[in-house]
Each structure stands twice: as C-alpha cells, then as structure tokens.
Motif scaffolding. Structure first.
Motif, PDB file in Angstrom:
ATOM      1  N   PHE A  81       0.801  -1.226   0.000  1.00 30.24           N
ATOM      2  CA  PHE A  81       0.000   0.000   0.000  1.00 30.24           C
ATOM      3  C   PHE A  81       0.829   1.269   0.000  1.00 30.24           C
TER       4      PHE A  81
ATOM      5  N   ASP B  82       9.121 -11.934   5.730  1.00 32.28           N
ATOM      6  CA  ASP B  82       7.733 -11.675   6.100  1.00 32.28           C
ATOM      7  C   ASP B  82       6.877 -12.654   5.302  1.00 32.28           C
TER       8      ASP B  82
ATOM      9  N   ASN C 131       8.891 -13.318  10.085  1.00 34.71           N
ATOM     10  CA  ASN C 131       7.892 -12.377  10.573  1.00 34.71           C
ATOM     11  C   ASN C 131       6.555 -12.838  10.004  1.00 34.71           C
TER      12      ASN C 131
ATOM     13  N   PHE D  51      -4.501  -4.756  11.772  1.00 33.62           N
ATOM     14  CA  PHE D  51      -4.918  -6.058  11.216  1.00 33.62           C
ATOM     15  C   PHE D  51      -6.221  -6.519  11.882  1.00 33.62           C
TER      16      PHE D  51
ATOM     17  N   LEU E  56       7.446  -6.463  19.197  1.00 34.30           N
ATOM     18  CA  LEU E  56       7.698  -5.803  17.919  1.00 34.30           C
ATOM     19  C   LEU E  56       6.404  -5.085  17.551  1.00 34.30           C
TER      20      LEU E  56
ATOM     21  N   ARG F 203       8.935  -1.690  13.367  1.00 30.39           N
ATOM     22  CA  ARG F 203       9.020  -2.008  11.938  1.00 30.39           C
ATOM     23  C   ARG F 203       8.618  -0.754  11.174  1.00 30.39           C
TER      24      ARG F 203
ATOM     25  N   THR G 164       0.016  -7.560   2.621  1.00 30.67           N
ATOM     26  CA  THR G 164      -1.058  -7.890   3.564  1.00 30.67           C
ATOM     27  C   THR G 164      -1.903  -6.666   3.863  1.00 30.67           C
TER      28      THR G 164
ATOM     29  N   ASP H  94       3.755  -9.501  18.634  1.00 34.50           N
ATOM     30  CA  ASP H  94       3.353  -8.247  17.980  1.00 34.50           C
ATOM     31  C   ASP H  94       1.824  -8.161  17.987  1.00 34.50           C
TER      32      ASP H  94
ATOM     33  N   GLY I  65       4.445  -2.536  14.431  1.00 34.94           N
ATOM     34  CA  GLY I  65       4.459  -1.849  13.142  1.00 34.94           C
ATOM     35  C   GLY I  65       3.332  -0.834  13.102  1.00 34.94           C
TER      36      GLY I  65
ATOM     37  N   MET J 193       2.429 -12.565  15.221  1.00 37.61           N
ATOM     38  CA  MET J 193       1.586 -11.361  15.193  1.00 37.61           C
ATOM     39  C   MET J 193       0.119 -11.708  15.294  1.00 37.61           C
TER      40      MET J 193
ATOM     41  N   LYS K 245       0.593   3.652   8.695  1.00 32.62           N
ATOM     42  CA  LYS K 245      -0.677   2.907   8.685  1.00 32.62           C
ATOM     43  C   LYS K 245      -1.892   3.824   8.695  1.00 32.62           C
TER      44      LYS K 245
HETATM   45  C1  7PJ Z   1       3.131  -5.501  10.133  1.00 32.26           C
HETATM   46  C2  7PJ Z   1       3.851  -6.559   9.612  1.00 32.26           C
HETATM   47  C3  7PJ Z   1       3.128  -5.300  11.541  1.00 32.26           C
HETATM   48  C4  7PJ Z   1       4.574  -7.206  11.702  1.00 32.26           C
HETATM   49  C5  7PJ Z   1       2.862  -5.516   8.017  1.00 32.26           C
HETATM   50  C6  7PJ Z   1       2.292  -2.511   6.684  1.00 32.26           C
HETATM   51  C7  7PJ Z   1       1.420  -3.680   6.474  1.00 32.26           C
HETATM   52  N1  7PJ Z   1       4.576  -7.403  10.379  1.00 32.26           N
HETATM   53  N2  7PJ Z   1       3.672  -6.566   8.282  1.00 32.26           N
HETATM   54  N3  7PJ Z   1       3.870  -6.177  12.270  1.00 32.26           N
HETATM   55  N4  7PJ Z   1       2.532  -4.846   9.116  1.00 32.26           N
HETATM   56  N5  7PJ Z   1       5.271  -8.033  12.492  1.00 32.26           N
HETATM   57  O1  7PJ Z   1       3.496  -2.544   6.503  1.00 32.26           O
HETATM   58  O2  7PJ Z   1       1.716  -1.465   7.033  1.00 32.26           O
HETATM   59  O3  7PJ Z   1       2.483  -4.407  12.100  1.00 32.26           O
HETATM   60  S1  7PJ Z   1       2.322  -5.192   6.400  1.00 32.26           S
END
Ligand code: 7PJ
Length: 266
Positions: free
Chosen positions: A11, A79, A98, A174, A199, A239, A45, A169, A201, A122, A205
């Motif tokens: 994205f 990932d 990941n 999500f 962890l 991340r 994702t 995480d 991310g 996660m 977002k």
């Molecule tokens: C995450 C991820 C996160 C972990 C993505 C994006 C969507 N892996 N992969 N944690 N988000 N561990 O990069 O915004 O929050 S994909």
C-alpha cells in the motif's frame, strides 16, 4: 526493523523495490541509516489484498534474501506465512520469520522448529481480504490480543521452538478499528506480561492517516511519533519504512531516558 517490500502492490511503496538489485540498494541504505534488521516481504497484507501463491512468493523473495544475506551486515527477516517460503528463506540466509498469521498455517510451526529460525508471532483478526469488515472485541482488544499471543507462544513451545527465539506483535491495523488501535497502543505495556520482546508496526498505517487526515505519502511525522510512543511503552523493535527519521527520533528519546535511568539508580 526496516521494511523491504518486494511486491508489485504494497500500500505505501508497492513496486519500488521489486527488482533485486534495487532492493539490495534500498536495504543497504536503510542499514546505513541505522536499521538493525531488514524485513523482506513478498506478500502484500494491506487491507483487501489478494493472496499470493507460495511459488510467486518464493520467486519474489529468495533472490533478494540471498543477495542481502551475503551483502547486508544485519540479520534478514522474511515476512511470510508459508512454510515452504520459511524453509527456503532459512536456506538463503534469513534469520527471522515475521509471520502475520503467527505460525498458524499447517507446517509453519514445524518449519520454524526445524530450521532454527527466530519468529515474530503477530495478532490478526481474519484475513487481509476481509479483516477490516467490522472487527469486534467483546472482551477488550488488549485482553483478546494478549490471550491470542499467549496461545501462540504455548503452541510454539509445544512444537519445540525455544521461547528465546520468539517475539510478539499486537498487529496494528490487522482487523482493528481506530479505537482498537489506540487502545492497544495505550495498553501496550500489558503485553510485556507475555514475557517476550514486543515488535510493533505503525509506520504509515491508516490509523495515522485517520488521526491526521493525511494520505499515505504524508504520514512520516505521525509515524515517527507513533514509533516513539511504542518504544516508550515497551516495544523493543519497531518495523518502519522511514528508518533515518525514526532512528534520529529514538536517539534523542534514548539520550533522555539514559539520564532518567541514571538518576533513578543514584
Ligand atoms: C506488520 C507486519 C506489523 C509485523 C505488516 C504494513 C502492512 N509485520 N507486516 N507487524 N505490518 N510483524 O506494513 O503497514 O504491524 S504489512
């Protein structure tokens, strides 16, 4: 942890690093800017994203992981949720999986146990295609995320994965509303009770976009603020897409927290 998406459709940076030579350059630039880990992903994702076959994922990520493992001075993370990709990535030199699906795909726990990879577990509610359709946490989002992660740590232990190899995480964005994401960030400290490093991310977002009413390419400042809040509340790895800005902000925060820590011990 610097993000390296080798997908044509992520994205925020879809298509930018699809070519292995460009991917390597970008990874080295992130390391130069202070990244301690590089996370290579071949499956987008983002909400609404279509699934990718393991063959296509392998084709996207393995050449990049091989190049990075040879040339990049920091550990490489993959990932993925696909056990065949985990095994091939370990063979190509990756050190961490990941997995946004927390090793729930059949064979994923075994792949991690047998390769000796570390893994980040996660939380996600649902699947990327549908996860933002009215997520609901009747028992409170922090408690439900914590219970899920606790269950996955238990499943990993049962599969023979040593606890020292695991990270957790909460999975911001999500299957979570804006209020869920804010509650999780405010309550991040409660997840430290799981006993494993956190962890997170938050980079670029939609929760940042919603708070600031800004499109993805204008979320840098909000993302840096979110990373600082997360670290202040106990996250050990963030991340991020924008490594230099995040590393600089954390260096300032760290200098102050070292003084605070020194004062507390005197
Ligand atoms: C995450 C991820 C996160 C972990 C993505 C994006 C969507 N892996 N992969 N944690 N988000 N561990 O990069 O915004 O929050 S994909």
């Amino acid at each position: 942890m610097g993000v390296l998406n080798v997908t044509p459709d992520s994205f925020s940076d879809g298509g930018d690093w699809y070519d292995p030579a460009r991917a390597l350059d970008h990874a080295l630039a992130m390391v130069e800017a202070g990244a301690d880990l590089v996370d290579v992903g071949g499956e987008s994702t983002r909400p609404g994203a279509a699934a990718v076959s393991p063959d296509e994922e392998l084709r996207r990520v393995i050449p990049v992981i091989e190049a990075l493992s040879a040339a990049c001075p920091v550990p490489v993370s993959v990932d993925t949720s696909a056990p065949e990709v985990m095994r091939a990535a370990a063979g190509a030199g990756a050190q961490l999986v990941n997995d946004v699906r927390a090793l729930q795909r059949p064979g994923a726990l075994e792949a991690v146990a047998e390769t000796g990879l570390a893994a980040c577990l996660m939380h996600m509610r649902g699947e990327p295609g549908t996860m933002q359709q009215a997520p609901h946490y009747p028992n409170g989002v922090v408690a439900e995320v914590s219970a899920f992660l606790s269950g996955r740590l238990q499943a990993s232990a049962t599969a023979g994965i040593p606890a020292e190899r695991l990270l957790v995480d909460p999975g911001f964005g999500f299957g979570k509303t804006l209020d869920d994401n804010l509650a999780l960030l405010a309550g991040l400290g409660e997840l430290l009770g799981l006993g494993r490093p956190l962890l997170v991310g938050l980079s670029r977002k939609s929760m940042i976009g919603a708070l600031l009413d800004l499109p993805v390419e204008e979320r840098l400042h909000g993302s840096v603020a979110a990373a600082l809040v997360a670290v202040e509340r106990g996250a050990r790895i963030v991340r991020v897409h924008d490594v230099a800005a995040t590393v600089q902000a954390l260096a300032v925060w760290n200098a102050v927290s070292e003084v605070t820590a020194a004062e507390e011990t005197t």
